[in-house]
Design an enzyme around this catalytic site. Structure first.
Site, PDB file in Angstrom:
ATOM      1  N   ASP A 179       0.825  -1.205   0.000  1.00  0.00           N
ATOM      2  CA  ASP A 179       0.000   0.000   0.000  1.00  0.00           C
ATOM      3  C   ASP A 179       0.867   1.266   0.000  1.00  0.00           C
ATOM      4  OD1 ASP A 179      -2.455   1.357  -0.013  1.00  0.00           O
ATOM      5  OD2 ASP A 179      -3.288   0.117   1.582  1.00  0.00           O
ATOM      6  N   ASP A 234      -9.826   3.376  -3.754  1.00  0.00           N
ATOM      7  CA  ASP A 234     -10.529   2.166  -3.320  1.00  0.00           C
ATOM      8  C   ASP A 234     -11.971   2.131  -3.822  1.00  0.00           C
ATOM      9  OD1 ASP A 234      -9.178   1.269  -0.067  1.00  0.00           O
ATOM     10  OD2 ASP A 234      -8.189   1.710  -1.948  1.00  0.00           O
TER      11      ASP A 234
END
Length: 676
Positions: A179, A234
């Site tokens: 991430d 996302d």
């Protein structure tokens, strides 16, 4: 993270947490690691690791559990069991991936990571061994920063890349999601290159998933580093979010190929925020885009329909085709999308995708999708699991938010299949309860061979009256010929407003005598005429609504992703009591029945997002744009908008992003009125 619209979900906390932690670190005099803990001898960078030659398939827990206590060793093992028991392993799913919150908040004294003992009392290696015993693979998560994305602030890998990579390898990890939170402003390519080299140094084959949210256009450079890279922020479990992400990912087809894939984020199929029709679209379009297929729903609670969608072998085969081509957009006018994907056997997967809120005819040809000239073509419906022949037209009437996914081939076997017949409706049915409406249907022959003894049947909801006014049968339908039938349709008096199912059914015989039956689900909308004089649109029923983040809110701002979580509508410090709170991209439709004259509103970015966000507002009268604002920012006060909608049957209110993505695009249709 800059790209995400919500304030309190994990994905939007990224940028905020990163900035706060960076300030705290600097204030405390803490040194942020600038150089990774590289061994004395490093492995030379390489452009590919030979992994993920087709898009990875598996499971990730984040979309269904986030950091809740239910994410634990028992759940992970249970998912592995379900992969085997429910046939997902046989369908191609291999990776059982752990997302954030698996680790303890602190490293050990010698800098090692440890599993949270409450969640994983036997450690990660024991879980990995269990997953491997099922013939599956396991993935893990960390961030290319000092901390991961969760608000607890679990340890990230920045400055610990080599030791963390070796620890993952020692545990038997097969996949790393890396991430982008709390990255301290270190160049993205540098951070992701270091982890690439660290993974290579372990000698273990580990699929490398770069998750930097598309911030630095990874499709232009990450192919030399990782096996897949996120192209967007996302996803969330809503039609608007899925649609927005799909539109961002589709233009990037040139970057994808074996071993390096565009990643539009995990699947939401089965999480409950969309209909099964929308989930089939989600799965179809991810497959045509050659996207990783990572299940994001809790399979322990999944419905039979969810398993049916996820395990559709024919759709999975489109995603997993060894040629590795991502589908390309051939057309998208009016929300009618044609996306074609070249397959290794020379066929084409063709997605006919309907973005709109009513059934639409979507068509292309074999030549347009890249097939050679042929006497006929085989056209297989991958959701119906049936094959037809066509003379070259590839077409279907596609339900609202639906996708017809076809595989079309010039394979010489077309004559073995019955002719294709297209079923269609001439308009979106708008019916006032207790009144009779005339609808027109068509059955059109597409086959290289004629359809014989053709009949049509239109049926409505229980209690509805449907009567054919013109012939509903024909002796034959050669290529291009149509059977057109007019029907009287009456919804019972007192029928509540809303969408109701209609079904158009065609029955015919192939030249060889085989019986064929095919249907298309349609929707009729029971509507009520707007009140004389008009009023506030937020008080009137909506025909349809799509929103980029959560539901459209009445008389409050968009808020977060849940219904009813908005705030008072506020633009430039001015509070409004009536209106709609939306998030780009959004579209809200109202039935006006030709009886209204104007729509007016005060529009702008809601103050709940501070100085962030850019949007544009549009008012459409049927298919004509009646007003538009251009790009607005949060620095602007409310802008008055008035649109002439005289004679329109439907008014559509649209909000688009300002050309810079949908981050923080919370938009208000304040003081929204219609005059009739």
């Amino acid at each position: 993270m800059r790209h995400l619209p919500t304030r309190t979900t994990r994905t939007s906390r990224r940028g905020v947490i990163g900035a706060v932690l960076a300030g705290l670190l600097c204030a405390a005099g803490t040194t942020v690691p600038a150089v990774a803990d590289a061994p004395a001898r490093t492995v030379a960078p390489r452009s590919g690791n030979g992994l993920a030659l087709t898009p990875p398939m598996g499971f990730n827990n984040w979309n269904s559990t986030h950091c809740r206590a239910e994410f634990d060793e028992s759940m992970v093992k249970g998912i592995a069991d379900i992969f085997v028991e429910k046939g997902l392993k046989d369908a191609g799913y291999r990776y059982v991936n752990l997302d954030d919150c698996w680790a303890k908040p602190q490293r050990t004294a010698d800098g090692k990571l440890e599993a949270d003992p409450r969640r994983f009392p036997n450690g990660i290696k024991a879980v990995a061994d269990y997953v491997h015993s099922k013939g599956l693979k396991i993935g893990i998560y960390t961030s290319a920063g000092t901390k991961t994305c969760d608000s607890v602030g679990l340890p990230g890998a920045l400055g610990h890349e080599y030791s963390d990579a070796q620890q993952f390898a020692d545990w038997g990890i097969d996949y790393l999601k890396y991430d982008n939170c709390n990255n301290q402003g270190v160049d993205a390519r540098k951070r992701y290159t270091t982890m690439r080299d660290a993974l290579a140094a372990t000698g273990r084959p580990i699929v490398y998933s770069i998750c930097e949210w598309g911030e630095n256009k990874p499709w232009e450079w990450a192919g030399e580093l990782g096996n897949l890279w996120r192209t967007t922020g996302d996803i969330n479990d809503s039609w608007g979010s899925m649609l927005s992400i799909m539109k961002q990912n589709l233009p990037l087809a040139a970057a994808a190929g074996p071993g390096h894939w565009n990643d539009p984020d995990m699947l939401e199929v089965g999480n409950g925020g969309m209909t099964d029709t929308e989930y089939r679209t989600h799965f179809s379009m991810w497959s045509v885009m050659a996207a990783p297929l990572l299940i994001g729903s809790d399979l322990r609670k999944a419905s039979a329909e969810t398993f049916e969608i996820l395990s559709n072998h024919e759709v999975v085969a489109v995603d997993q085709d060894p040629l590795g081509k991502q589908g390309t957009v051939l057309s998208s006018a009016g929300g009618r999308w044609v996306v074609a994907k070249e397959m290794r056997d020379g066929s084409r997967a063709v997605a006919l995708f309907n973005e709109t809120g009513s059934a639409q005819r979507i068509a292309t040809t074999a030549a347009e999708v890249g097939l050679p000239r042929s006497g006929g073509y085989t056209m297989r419906d991958l959701w119906e699991h049936r094959s037809y022949n066509t003379a070259g037209t590839v077409a279907a009437t596609v339900p609202a938010h639906g996708t017809v996914l076809l595989r079309v081939a010039a394979d010489g076997t077309w004559a073995a299949h019955p002719p294709a017949v297209e079923l269609g409706l001439d308009s979106s049915p708008l019916i006032e309860a207790g009144h009779t409406t005339t609808l027109t249907t068509t059955l059109t022959g597409l086959g290289r061979t004629p359809a014989r003894k053709v009949s049509a049947l239109l049926t409505g909801a229980p209690g509805w009256r449907v009567k054919a006014l013109t012939p509903a049968s024909a002796p034959a339908l050669p290529t291009g010929r149509s059977l057109t039938t007019r029907w009287q349709v009456t919804a019972p008096a007192g029928t509540p407003t809303g969408a109701y199912g209609l079904t158009l059914d065609a029955r015919y015989r192939s030249p060889a005598g085989a019986r064929v039956r095919t249907t298309v689900p349609l929707q009729a909308h029971v509507v009520v005429a707007p009140p004389a004089g008009g009023g506030y649109l937020s008080d009137l029923p909506q025909l349809s609504a799509t929103n980029g983040w959560g539901p459209v809110e009445k008389d409050t701002s968009n808020g977060e992703s849940s219904a009813g979580d908005g705030n008072p509508l506020t633009i430039g410090g001015t509070v409004f009591t009536k209106g709609l709170g939306v998030h780009a991209d959004s579209a809200v439709e109202f039935y006006t029945g030709g009886a209204c004259r104007t729509v007016s509103a005060q529009v702008g970015l809601d103050d709940e997002k501070g100085t962030r966000g850019t949007v544009a507002f549009e008012v459409w009268a049927d298919g004509t744009k009646a007003a538009s604002t251009g790009v607005l920012t949060n620095a602007m006060p409310a802008l008055p908008v008035t649109a002439d909608v005289s004679g329109a049957q439907v008014v559509r209110l649209v909000v688009t992003d300002g050309g810079d993505g949908v981050d923080s695009d919370h938009a208000d249709w304040a003081d929204l009125r219609i005059t009739c």
